[in-house]
Scaffold this active site. Structure first.
Site, PDB file in Angstrom:
ATOM      1  N   LYS A  23       0.846  -1.202   0.000  1.00  0.00           N
ATOM      2  CA  LYS A  23       0.000   0.000   0.000  1.00  0.00           C
ATOM      3  C   LYS A  23       0.880   1.249   0.000  1.00  0.00           C
ATOM      4  CE  LYS A  23      -3.303   2.599   2.902  1.00  0.00           C
ATOM      5  NZ  LYS A  23      -4.217   2.574   4.053  1.00  0.00           N
ATOM      6  N   LYS A  68     -10.466  12.665   8.206  1.00  0.00           N
ATOM      7  CA  LYS A  68     -10.010  12.245   9.534  1.00  0.00           C
ATOM      8  C   LYS A  68      -9.970  13.447  10.473  1.00  0.00           C
ATOM      9  CE  LYS A  68      -6.761   8.610   8.010  1.00  0.00           C
ATOM     10  NZ  LYS A  68      -7.360   7.446   8.675  1.00  0.00           N
ATOM     11  N   ARG A 102      -7.599  -0.371   0.661  1.00  0.00           N
ATOM     12  CA  ARG A 102      -8.117  -1.592   0.027  1.00  0.00           C
ATOM     13  C   ARG A 102      -8.527  -1.347  -1.415  1.00  0.00           C
ATOM     14  NH1 ARG A 102     -12.497  -2.148   4.701  1.00  0.00           N
ATOM     15  NH2 ARG A 102     -10.817  -1.000   5.719  1.00  0.00           N
ATOM     16  N   GLU A 154      -9.443   3.682   1.868  1.00  0.00           N
ATOM     17  CA  GLU A 154      -8.883   3.852   0.518  1.00  0.00           C
ATOM     18  C   GLU A 154      -7.805   2.833   0.184  1.00  0.00           C
ATOM     19  OE1 GLU A 154      -7.729   5.356   3.127  1.00  0.00           O
ATOM     20  OE2 GLU A 154      -5.585   4.999   2.828  1.00  0.00           O
TER      21      GLU A 154
HETATM   22  N1  BES Z   1      -4.290   4.400   6.778  1.00  0.00           N
HETATM   23  C1  BES Z   1      -5.455   4.129   7.564  1.00  0.00           C
HETATM   24  C2  BES Z   1      -5.184   3.088   8.652  1.00  0.00           C
HETATM   25  C3  BES Z   1      -4.214   3.467   9.735  1.00  0.00           C
HETATM   26  C4  BES Z   1      -4.661   4.092  10.889  1.00  0.00           C
HETATM   27  C5  BES Z   1      -2.883   3.153   9.635  1.00  0.00           C
HETATM   28  C6  BES Z   1      -3.774   4.403  11.899  1.00  0.00           C
HETATM   29  C7  BES Z   1      -1.992   3.468  10.633  1.00  0.00           C
HETATM   30  C8  BES Z   1      -2.450   4.090  11.777  1.00  0.00           C
HETATM   31  C9  BES Z   1      -6.569   3.582   6.672  1.00  0.00           C
HETATM   32  O1  BES Z   1      -6.600   4.098   5.387  1.00  0.00           O
HETATM   33  C10 BES Z   1      -7.866   3.947   7.311  1.00  0.00           C
HETATM   34  O2  BES Z   1      -8.154   5.097   7.375  1.00  0.00           O
HETATM   35  N2  BES Z   1      -8.619   2.948   7.741  1.00  0.00           N
HETATM   36  C11 BES Z   1      -9.892   3.157   8.335  1.00  0.00           C
HETATM   37  C12 BES Z   1     -10.849   2.138   7.757  1.00  0.00           C
HETATM   38  C13 BES Z   1     -12.286   2.403   8.064  1.00  0.00           C
HETATM   39  C14 BES Z   1     -12.727   3.700   7.425  1.00  0.00           C
HETATM   40  C15 BES Z   1     -13.113   1.253   7.539  1.00  0.00           C
HETATM   41  C16 BES Z   1      -9.752   3.002   9.841  1.00  0.00           C
HETATM   42  O3  BES Z   1      -8.963   2.161  10.291  1.00  0.00           O
HETATM   43  O4  BES Z   1     -10.389   3.755  10.550  1.00  0.00           O
HETATM   44 ZN    ZN Z   2      -4.811   4.723   4.636  1.00  0.00          ZN
HETATM   45 MN    MN Z   3      -7.758   5.863   5.262  1.00  0.00          MN
END
Ligand code: BES
Ligand code: ZN
Ligand code: MN
Length: 506
Positions: free
Chosen positions: A268, A280, A354, A352
């Site tokens: 990724k 976020k 995935r 995003e």
């Molecule tokens: N890049 C983030 C995941 C992440 C969070 C990595 C904290 C490292 C530290 C990913 O793109 C994300 O935002 N995931 C969401 C998924 C959800 C919207 C289904 C998450 O984990 O909140």
């Molecule tokens: Zn991410």
């Molecule tokens: Mn994300």
């Protein structure tokens, strides 16, 4: 990079000398037995440097130290004697609790930290040091002395520059393995630490191409947005569409003659993750420059395979995009048509990773037809909720592959824990008018993300593994062989695992 080399004797000019006190066997480590303490003291006495120990007190001090090593069982403890009037001004006694590679890695890291502010360090090694032990020690020394600074007053004049390893024989092969691995971990750390104003998808593709050019037999192709449109990389385009800095799709290929297996690694590569329209919060966003840690790790591991000329074919696929919000950003409810045709409704623009990985997995399955497929991604916050900071989540329907990866990680000093791919959970990913949705509200976020990815593995379902490395990609503090910031997580595991693939038959 720190200069590490072998010598047969302590250099005359040495002022800081470390002695690695290794226990021969688990039994011999029983320091409650006074005989063992005096044995260890005798052993030390035979060493040239013992003249540097303060007289009188050392057996007690030594005993106390050895007892600590034994009872706390803590690898990486170092005892220091300061001798201002002696040519050897500092003598470091490093306890290697159990003679395992991981202990030696901790010892190397601890010595690099203790020697901070010194220019040179000499390390006396036991005569029967093995290849894996040396590899661990060298990796620890290199990894703990990594630094990254963009400060205007950065002063690197007071850093450790050379370590002389005093050993009966020069163990060149494991030293070279450690050197390549450590330098590639540092490359991954550099790329991940780089702030996202500089780190655009284009920049990241260029850095990787530049590194690859220093090695023979590696080719890199970079697809630009127009090409991605022509070939239907809908996930990469949707995620990258909100940014002025367009997405890229990087393919790195190491194809040695006579290779047994073909491994495809997918990483990724979100150069910054704002969350998109589903933005976020401030805290959740501030470290999102690390969201390309998976891409950095698979790129660096592939370059390591090339640098070491491992006889395994490796292709790394890096979907690179910036997840921004703007008038051209994807919206919730939009439908993405992935590479190969599977459709996904975007329920959450922050899921995003995935979306871009889906294109890459389908590309691997449809175009490359490898023997095995592994992806690494900073995919979910839920991963760190489940497993904490220093353990990645491992997913695979293939027991043997999961075991291989976990074993490689254990040797390399990177922990993984396997989580389940429950078939019935996957029903929640069904779309209303599409094949899939990219986000659900049923919990188990890291598992749901893994199940989403599995939908794109086609007939490779049983030859695929996924690693959610969200938490271990970053460290809030210096800790053992980790430095503060990007850890380069995954490079070490993948290099070890690729070594085993080189000897496996296709
Ligand atoms: N890049 C983030 C995941 C992440 C969070 C990595 C904290 C490292 C530290 C990913 O793109 C994300 O935002 N995931 C969401 C998924 C959800 C919207 C289904 C998450 O984990 O909140
Ligand atoms: Zn991410
Ligand atoms: Mn994300």
């Amino acid at each position: 990079m720190l200069d590490l080399r072998f010598a047969r004797a302590v250099p005359r000019s040495a002022t800081v000398v470390a002695v690695a006190v290794a226990r021969q066997t688990a039994d011999a480590a029983d320091v409650s037995d006074a005989a063992d303490v005096s044995d260890a003291a005798d052993e030390l006495a035979e060493l040239d440097v013992l003249g540097t120990l303060p007289t009188g007190t050392e057996p007690d001090e030594l005993a106390a130290f050895l007892r600590e090593v034994k009872h706390k069982g803590k690898a990486g403890s170092v005892h220091t004697w300061v001798r201002p009037l002696h040519p050897v001004t500092r003598l470091l006694l490093a306890g290697v609790a159990n003679r395992e590679e991981a202990d030696w890695r901790s010892t190397g890291a601890a010595l690099a930290r203790k020697a901070k502010g010194e220019d040179r360090l000499t390390v006396l090694l036991p005569p029967d040091l093995t290849d894996p032990e040396l590899r661990g020690l060298a990796e620890g020394l290199w990894l703990a002395s990594y630094r990254f600074s963009l400060a205007s007053d950065d002063d690197d004049s007071r850093k450790l520059r050379r370590v002389t390893l005093v050993a009966a024989t020069a163990l060149d092969a494991p030293l070279e393995a450690a050197r390549t691995t450590a330098s590639m971990v540092m490359l991954a750390r550099d790329l991940t630490n780089t702030p996202s104003d500089r780190k655009t998808p284009e920049w990241l593709a260029r850095q990787i191409s530049r590194e690859a050019r220093t090695l023979t037999g590696v080719t890199v192709t970079v697809r630009e947005p127009a090409q991605l449109v022509a070939e239907g990389f809908g996930g990469v385009l949707a995620v990258g569409g909100g940014s002025e800095r367009g997405p890229r799709f990087v393919e790195i290929s190491w194809r040695p003659r006579g290779a047994g297996r073909h491994v495809v690694l997918v990483g990724k590569g979100i150069t910054f993750d704002t969350g998109g329209i589903c933005i976020k919060g401030r805290d959740g966003m501030k470290l999102m420059r690390k969201d390309m840690g998976g891409a950095a790790a698979v790129a660096a591991a592939t370059l390591a395979a090339a640098a070491r000329k491992l006889p395994v074919r490796v292709t790394a696929l890096l979907p690179l995009a910036e997840n921004m919000l703007s008038g051209s950003a994807m919206r919730p409810g939009d439908v993405v048509r992935h590479y190969g045709g599977i459709t996904t409704e975007v329920r959450n623009t922050d899921a995003e990773g995935r979306l871009v990985l889906a294109d890459a997995l389908q590309y691997a399955v449809r175009r490359l037809r490898p023997d095995v497929l592994v992806d690494l991604a900073t995919l979910t916050g839920a991963q760190s909720v489940a497993l904490g900071k220093r353990t990645a989540a491992l997913y695979s329907d293939n027991e043997a592959l999961a075991d291989e990866l976990r074993a490689a990680g254990t040797e390399a000093g990177e922990r993984m824990w396997r989580l389940p791919l429950h078939d019935d959970y996957a029903d929640a990913l069904d779309g209303d008018d599409t094949d899939l949705v990219n986000s659900t509200e049923i919990g188990g976020g890291s598992i749901m993300a893994a199940l989403f990815l599995r939908e794109f593995t086609g007939d490779y379902r049983d030859r695929w593994a996924h690693v959610d490395m969200s938490a271990p990609a970053w460290s809030d503090k210096a800790d053992g062989d980790l430095t503060k910031g990007a850890t380069g997580w995954g490079v070490r595991t993948l290099v070890r695992w690729l070594e085993t693939q080189a000897s496996a038959t296709a």
